[in-house]
Design a protein around this motif. Sequence first.
Motif, PDB file in Angstrom:
ATOM      1  N   SER A 164      48.851  82.876-130.861  1.00 28.65           N
ATOM      2  CA  SER A 164      48.843  84.186-130.218  1.00 28.65           C
ATOM      3  C   SER A 164      48.757  84.048-128.703  1.00 28.65           C
ATOM      4  CB  SER A 164      47.675  85.021-130.737  1.00 28.65           C
ATOM      5  OG  SER A 164      47.657  86.287-130.126  1.00 28.65           O
ATOM      6  N   TRP A 208      57.184  89.346-134.954  1.00 23.80           N
ATOM      7  CA  TRP A 208      56.886  90.405-135.918  1.00 23.80           C
ATOM      8  C   TRP A 208      55.555  90.134-136.617  1.00 23.80           C
ATOM      9  CZ3 TRP A 208      57.688  95.151-136.724  1.00 23.80           C
ATOM     10  CH2 TRP A 208      58.924  95.770-136.560  1.00 23.80           C
ATOM     11  N   TRP A 209      55.346  88.907-137.027  1.00 29.77           N
ATOM     12  CA  TRP A 209      54.135  88.567-137.779  1.00 29.77           C
ATOM     13  C   TRP A 209      52.872  88.805-136.950  1.00 29.77           C
ATOM     14  CZ3 TRP A 209      50.180  84.799-137.765  1.00 29.77           C
ATOM     15  CH2 TRP A 209      49.465  84.684-138.969  1.00 29.77           C
ATOM     16  N   GLY A 213      52.553  91.274-134.997  1.00 29.55           N
ATOM     17  CA  GLY A 213      52.469  92.702-134.734  1.00 29.55           C
ATOM     18  C   GLY A 213      53.302  93.172-133.568  1.00 29.55           C
ATOM     19  N   HIS A 253      57.129  93.918-132.086  1.00 36.72           N
ATOM     20  CA  HIS A 253      58.468  94.223-132.614  1.00 36.72           C
ATOM     21  C   HIS A 253      59.439  93.131-132.185  1.00 36.72           C
ATOM     22  CE1 HIS A 253      62.048  96.297-133.797  1.00 36.72           C
ATOM     23  NE2 HIS A 253      61.402  97.403-134.122  1.00 36.72           N
ATOM     24  N   GLU A 261      59.168  98.821-141.034  1.00 41.26           N
ATOM     25  CA  GLU A 261      57.866  99.096-140.435  1.00 41.26           C
ATOM     26  C   GLU A 261      56.800  99.521-141.448  1.00 41.26           C
ATOM     27  OE1 GLU A 261      60.594  99.188-136.945  1.00 41.26           O
ATOM     28  OE2 GLU A 261      60.664  99.767-139.058  1.00 41.26           O
ATOM     29  N   PHE A 288      53.262  97.251-141.583  1.00 35.68           N
ATOM     30  CA  PHE A 288      51.927  97.752-141.267  1.00 35.68           C
ATOM     31  C   PHE A 288      51.189  98.299-142.487  1.00 35.68           C
ATOM     32  CE2 PHE A 288      54.515  98.101-137.429  1.00 35.68           C
ATOM     33  CZ  PHE A 288      53.707  97.469-136.501  1.00 35.68           C
ATOM     34  N   PRO A 334      49.409  94.793-145.234  1.00 41.13           N
ATOM     35  CA  PRO A 334      50.435  94.571-144.218  1.00 41.13           C
ATOM     36  C   PRO A 334      50.967  93.137-144.293  1.00 41.13           C
ATOM     37  CG  PRO A 334      48.289  94.253-143.239  1.00 41.13           C
ATOM     38  CD  PRO A 334      48.061  94.539-144.705  1.00 41.13           C
ATOM     39  N   ILE A 359      51.899  91.789-141.346  1.00 41.17           N
ATOM     40  CA  ILE A 359      51.382  91.304-140.064  1.00 41.17           C
ATOM     41  C   ILE A 359      50.066  90.556-140.265  1.00 41.17           C
ATOM     42  CG2 ILE A 359      50.414  92.060-137.851  1.00 41.17           C
ATOM     43  CD1 ILE A 359      52.497  94.347-137.958  1.00 41.17           C
TER      44      ILE A 359
END
Length: 436
Positions: A9, A250-251, A253, A255, A339, A343, A346, A348
Amino acid sequence: MNALVDKISKLLMPFAKFMNTNKYITTIRDTFVLYMPFIMVGSFASLFSSLLCSDTIGLAAIDIFSWLTLLQPAFNALNFATISCMSLIIVAILGGLLGKKNGMKSYTAAGIAFCCYISLIPQEVQATIDEASAIVSNTLSASSFNAQGLFLAIFVAIISVELFSFLMKFEKIKIKMPKEVPEGISSSFNAIIPAAIVLFLMAIIGGMFKSGTGYYINEWFYNVLQAPFHSITETPLGLIIIVFMTQILWWFGIHGGMVMSSVTEGLMIAGLAANIEAVNSGAVATHWFTKAFNVTFLAAGGSGIVISLLVCLILFSKRDEYKQISKACLIPALFSISEPAMFGLPIILDSILLIPFVLAPIVTGLFGYAVHYFGLLACSTVDQPFGLPIFIRPFVGYQSLNVIWICLMVFVIAFLIYLPFVLISNKLYEKEKKGE
């Protein structure tokens, strides 16, 4: 796992923030989004020209519909205006959007970028000799209008507008008009000297480049930058890199499709435009990385081929909440909207789904590359509007019934990739219930 997520991250967030906030990248992305309707119209004009108006392979070959040939010049003209002249329009849109972000009037910035681009591309000299005199005139080279000029259009729009914005900050070089003069006229006079500096400078640079190298700048840009970059992305390795970056964002969170669109949209538009021009000239389309490829092999049923995951969860998951959420997300996925699943489940930051979510579109993308490489599917020449259901949208893009069974193969491949991880999730769920 949490420690690994934190490390990744920290690496990705600055990249995503840069891609989403950088003035130039976001402007390029917005430009291609605004131009997408023109691409769709132009690609359908090319399709109608061949399917309806051709007197050899089209509907006009039937006597009762022979009048359709009268419409062919109109469709060809529309295709030329939207596809063959795309660089001219892109440079103006991009210049206008960037100028607006710099606090300028968008139409002034668009005009500056447009004129600078025109001054750099080849101008063929034609001589017309009549009884009185020889008249020499310049005509623009049409080969500089199309997708081959996209890279130059982007650079010229950014450089010319930024330079113009910089010069407009100097009050001493502005022509001041009396207060009684209307604001619109006063503003125009204020811009005369800054605009002249930018336009003369661009034209001089273009002329010196041609004299020194023997090439026009647009030819150099295409041969040295655009063509090699496009060639790299249209390889299995390039495809893997693009898909991996999209899915991993994407994973987390973010786009991924939106972040990467400033890179992928231009490539897909350029590839589609080149395919259309090739087919119109009687050649074979060769660029497989288009929007049709994306919606068929990379994002069918949603990013990550998420529709296959939803079906897998409905059939095999032992978690009732997963089954119910998957059923609710299935209808949006039929229109490639992912989407709700991202979410809602989820997906994500789900450590179990990370590997298949990234792996599935990579494998299906490589499958798509193989399909094109072995000639099972011709390269796309038609763009498709967003919102069409799965199967229909790829069919519009490829105009081939083969794409139906190919889409089924894509869903099956993704399903088989997701299945082991759904079963692993079931085992973990059983252990949780037993308190292990």
